[in-house]
Design an enzyme around this catalytic site. Sequence first.
Site, mmCIF file in Angstrom:
data_model
loop_
_atom_site.group_PDB
_atom_site.id
_atom_site.type_symbol
_atom_site.label_atom_id
_atom_site.label_comp_id
_atom_site.label_asym_id
_atom_site.label_seq_id
_atom_site.Cartn_x
_atom_site.Cartn_y
_atom_site.Cartn_z
ATOM 1 N N ASP A 115 3.211 -7.602 -0.010
ATOM 2 C CA ASP A 115 2.095 -7.547 0.933
ATOM 3 C C ASP A 115 0.900 -8.220 0.273
ATOM 4 O OD1 ASP A 115 -0.035 -6.931 2.571
ATOM 5 O OD2 ASP A 115 0.496 -4.833 2.844
ATOM 6 N N GLN B 117 10.204 -5.360 8.552
ATOM 7 C CA GLN B 117 10.444 -5.515 7.110
ATOM 8 C C GLN B 117 11.900 -5.187 6.765
ATOM 9 O OE1 GLN B 117 9.178 -6.709 4.496
ATOM 10 N NE2 GLN B 117 6.954 -6.764 4.689
ATOM 11 N N HIS C 78 -3.537 2.108 8.628
ATOM 12 C CA HIS C 78 -3.069 2.219 10.015
ATOM 13 C C HIS C 78 -2.204 3.459 10.204
ATOM 14 C CE1 HIS C 78 -4.609 -1.688 10.171
ATOM 15 N NE2 HIS C 78 -3.521 -2.412 10.360
ATOM 16 N N SER D 109 1.545 -0.229 -5.340
ATOM 17 C CA SER D 109 0.623 -0.520 -4.253
ATOM 18 C C SER D 109 0.133 -1.949 -4.411
ATOM 19 C CB SER D 109 -0.558 0.446 -4.306
ATOM 20 O OG SER D 109 -1.097 0.623 -3.019
ATOM 21 N N LYS E 252 4.652 -7.570 14.711
ATOM 22 C CA LYS E 252 3.818 -7.229 13.551
ATOM 23 C C LYS E 252 2.375 -7.657 13.834
ATOM 24 C CE LYS E 252 1.907 -7.058 9.415
ATOM 25 N NZ LYS E 252 0.510 -7.460 9.200
ATOM 26 N N GLU F 176 4.485 -9.305 4.159
ATOM 27 C CA GLU F 176 3.876 -8.477 5.195
ATOM 28 C C GLU F 176 2.669 -9.102 5.886
ATOM 29 O OE1 GLU F 176 4.821 -5.526 6.287
ATOM 30 O OE2 GLU F 176 3.030 -4.558 7.097
ATOM 31 N N ASN G 158 4.839 -11.148 8.851
ATOM 32 C CA ASN G 158 3.561 -11.065 9.565
ATOM 33 C C ASN G 158 3.650 -11.698 10.949
ATOM 34 O OD1 ASN G 158 0.532 -10.580 9.536
ATOM 35 N ND2 ASN G 158 0.617 -12.785 9.953
ATOM 36 N N HIS H 116 -7.534 -9.185 3.479
ATOM 37 C CA HIS H 116 -6.675 -8.724 2.381
ATOM 38 C C HIS H 116 -7.359 -8.684 1.017
ATOM 39 C CE1 HIS H 116 -2.827 -7.481 0.845
ATOM 40 N NE2 HIS H 116 -3.094 -8.216 -0.215
ATOM 41 N N SER I 70 5.765 -2.732 12.212
ATOM 42 C CA SER I 70 5.725 -3.674 11.081
ATOM 43 C C SER I 70 6.905 -3.445 10.143
ATOM 44 C CB SER I 70 4.440 -3.469 10.272
ATOM 45 O OG SER I 70 3.338 -3.475 11.113
ATOM 46 N N ASP J 93 0.099 -4.505 14.525
ATOM 47 C CA ASP J 93 -0.501 -3.942 13.310
ATOM 48 C C ASP J 93 -1.897 -4.541 13.096
ATOM 49 O OD1 ASP J 93 -1.212 -4.318 10.513
ATOM 50 O OD2 ASP J 93 0.790 -3.768 9.882
ATOM 51 N N ASN J 94 -1.973 -5.878 13.048
ATOM 52 C CA ASN J 94 -3.252 -6.521 12.743
ATOM 53 C C ASN J 94 -4.297 -6.171 13.807
ATOM 54 O OD1 ASN J 94 -1.149 -7.683 11.313
ATOM 55 N ND2 ASN J 94 -2.128 -9.676 11.137
ATOM 56 N N CYS K 207 -5.831 -2.236 13.224
ATOM 57 C CA CYS K 207 -7.231 -2.340 12.786
ATOM 58 C C CYS K 207 -8.165 -1.740 13.830
ATOM 59 C CB CYS K 207 -7.597 -3.793 12.485
ATOM 60 S SG CYS K 207 -6.803 -4.396 10.974
ATOM 61 N N SER L 81 -5.716 1.726 -2.381
ATOM 62 C CA SER L 81 -5.041 2.096 -1.128
ATOM 63 C C SER L 81 -3.964 3.168 -1.272
ATOM 64 C CB SER L 81 -4.415 0.845 -0.493
ATOM 65 O OG SER L 81 -3.400 0.326 -1.317
ATOM 66 N N HIS M 113 0.819 -1.224 0.000
ATOM 67 C CA HIS M 113 0.000 0.000 0.000
ATOM 68 C C HIS M 113 0.855 1.278 0.000
ATOM 69 C CE1 HIS M 113 -3.181 -2.805 1.034
ATOM 70 N NE2 HIS M 113 -2.502 -3.195 2.096
HETATM 71 P P1 NAI Z 1 -6.073 -14.762 11.579
HETATM 72 O O1 NAI Z 1 -5.802 -16.072 10.957
HETATM 73 O O2 NAI Z 1 -5.446 -14.404 12.896
HETATM 74 O O3 NAI Z 1 -7.656 -14.555 11.778
HETATM 75 C C1 NAI Z 1 -8.620 -14.928 10.857
HETATM 76 C C2 NAI Z 1 -9.741 -15.612 11.663
HETATM 77 O O4 NAI Z 1 -10.860 -15.863 10.812
HETATM 78 C C3 NAI Z 1 -9.292 -16.952 12.256
HETATM 79 O O5 NAI Z 1 -9.491 -16.971 13.656
HETATM 80 C C4 NAI Z 1 -10.205 -17.971 11.538
HETATM 81 O O6 NAI Z 1 -10.551 -19.068 12.381
HETATM 82 C C5 NAI Z 1 -11.413 -17.113 11.186
HETATM 83 N N1 NAI Z 1 -12.210 -17.644 10.074
HETATM 84 C C6 NAI Z 1 -11.786 -18.299 8.944
HETATM 85 N N2 NAI Z 1 -12.849 -18.645 8.187
HETATM 86 C C7 NAI Z 1 -13.958 -18.175 8.827
HETATM 87 C C8 NAI Z 1 -15.343 -18.217 8.545
HETATM 88 N N3 NAI Z 1 -15.825 -18.852 7.452
HETATM 89 N N4 NAI Z 1 -16.207 -17.631 9.408
HETATM 90 C C9 NAI Z 1 -15.759 -17.029 10.541
HETATM 91 N N5 NAI Z 1 -14.439 -16.972 10.876
HETATM 92 C C10 NAI Z 1 -13.554 -17.536 10.018
HETATM 93 O O7 NAI Z 1 -5.692 -13.661 10.489
HETATM 94 P P2 NAI Z 1 -5.487 -12.095 10.748
HETATM 95 O O8 NAI Z 1 -4.061 -11.831 11.003
HETATM 96 O O9 NAI Z 1 -6.519 -11.636 11.688
HETATM 97 O O10 NAI Z 1 -5.755 -11.531 9.268
HETATM 98 C C11 NAI Z 1 -7.053 -11.615 8.675
HETATM 99 C C12 NAI Z 1 -7.020 -10.964 7.285
HETATM 100 O O11 NAI Z 1 -6.728 -9.569 7.423
HETATM 101 C C13 NAI Z 1 -5.928 -11.485 6.355
HETATM 102 O O12 NAI Z 1 -6.429 -11.487 5.048
HETATM 103 C C14 NAI Z 1 -4.817 -10.468 6.499
HETATM 104 O O13 NAI Z 1 -3.955 -10.501 5.399
HETATM 105 C C15 NAI Z 1 -5.610 -9.195 6.608
HETATM 106 N N6 NAI Z 1 -4.990 -8.044 7.246
HETATM 107 C C16 NAI Z 1 -5.510 -6.818 6.904
HETATM 108 C C17 NAI Z 1 -5.027 -5.671 7.475
HETATM 109 C C18 NAI Z 1 -5.583 -4.357 7.079
HETATM 110 O O14 NAI Z 1 -5.005 -3.317 7.407
HETATM 111 N N7 NAI Z 1 -6.696 -4.290 6.407
HETATM 112 C C19 NAI Z 1 -3.929 -5.696 8.461
HETATM 113 C C20 NAI Z 1 -3.492 -7.040 8.800
HETATM 114 C C21 NAI Z 1 -4.019 -8.163 8.210
#
Ligand code: NAI
Length: 475
Positions: free
Chosen positions: A137, A408, A396, A74, A228, A198, A223, A343, A404, A232-233, A237, A79, A51
Amino acid sequence: MDFKVADLALADFGRREIQLAEHEMPGLMAVRREYAETRPLAGAKIMGSLHMTIQTAVLIETLVALGADVRWVSCNIFSTQDHAAAAVVVGPEGTTDAPKGVPVFAWKGETLEEYWWCTDQALRWPDGTGPNMILDDGGDATLLVHKGAEYEKAGAVPSPAEEDPEEWKIILDLLRRTVTDENRWTTVAASIKGVTEETTTGVHRLYEMFKAGTLLFPAINVNDSVTKSKFDNKYGCRHSVIDGLNRATDVLIGGKVAVVCGYGDVGKGCADALRGQGARVIVTEIDPICALQAAMDGFQVTTLEDVVGIADIFVTTTGNFDIITAGHMGRMKHNAIVSNIGHFDNEIDMAGLAKTPGIVKTEVKPQVHTWTFPDGHQIIVLAEGRLMNLGCATGHPSFVMSNSFTNQVIAQIELFTKTEQYPIGVYVLPKHLDEKVARLHLDALGVKLTTLSKAQAEYIGVDIEGPYKPDHYRY
Ligand code: NAI
């Protein structure tokens, strides 16, 4: 210098915000000072796909300060902050007439064709070579190099199937045009010493490729540095999910029913933030451990089917696909807000929604659309189903991204300078480096650490200087 951004005239604004961000990114600035003399990234040609925000600008200029030659895109069509992109191209020493910064190919609101064109451009150095490092990322740059090399070896790019997603057809088309007799992609893949990834979704792709035996270069999973994903997550968020909702809709969150799908790191931050605003928060989970955590944190945990008709705000945080289907959206309340902070955009079935007979999409403003069903009721979809905190707000804040991005930079130095210590595989940074990243952020918050006595250190079996926890500790 070749580049493509929205408007170089935004560079001054970008520079002023970069200067504010530098103060809020003590980890990155400390790394700049630490390596100012030795410049461990001299010779590194880093292609970054992350991003293109103000915080990322500070990351890019840190990589350059450490000696790297950088090209950037990006990793999401919505983003980019155009003033950040402009400032990075112009650079601290350049002018809009004579840019002296880093080639960036990114603007807010790219089409998918443009997005993949940008990715391809950032992988091409002006002398005809490619990068020797990737900073990714979500894994799109890594994917393009791997698919290009795979099809080049096979001698042909497959034709897309009718039912393939639109984006995959675009990728195949780009590869068909860029797979060459000179084995461009194979050569690029061979010259890459490694990738630092990332996010959760990109890391997932890397482990899958390693398991399948198709990973072509080593990877560091940034990650899963504690500093991180647990920051960050979660805390990132916790901040930016509300920012996204407010800027997109300005709806009062207090008293509303909000559903958070997924209670991993991102879900925990989102649920906490929504509760902080006074929303009544409901969580959905598939994992009994995370479901139990959510329940003990005081959230109702149930299925989406149970609450789809009563909730006002939906946020998907799973990194999985088809979490909210077109069928779900058809049963939602009038003006229910549907958003994703995971993501990729397939957490919400946008393609299915668009195919609903009689549905009408209306733009309220960029990245905010109503979708009206034939019965007259409508829902509000943020950022076309893509990550709403970066599409509708600015992602963020700097301080958390400093954690984070310090990981990196350290990961880039590790892979670039100690390549032979990393045979093909997926690695996390050692704990002492994770602790170092945290330590670099304590002073700014006025944190005073307690120092172990020698006897105490021996009693719990650690060094006075750390690491303080075994690798299996979960925080
Ligand atoms: P995580 O693996 O810690 O959490 C995801 C959760 O979703 C898990 O607990 C899993 O059991 C649950 N899950 C999976 N399928 C499901 C379903 N059908 N129904 C309900 N729950 C379900 O992953 P994390 O780190 O929380 O990341 C989640 C997403 O967010 C990823 O795609 C990551 O790349 C993205 N992300 C986005 C950020 C942003 O700024 N927008 C920042 C960091 C991560």
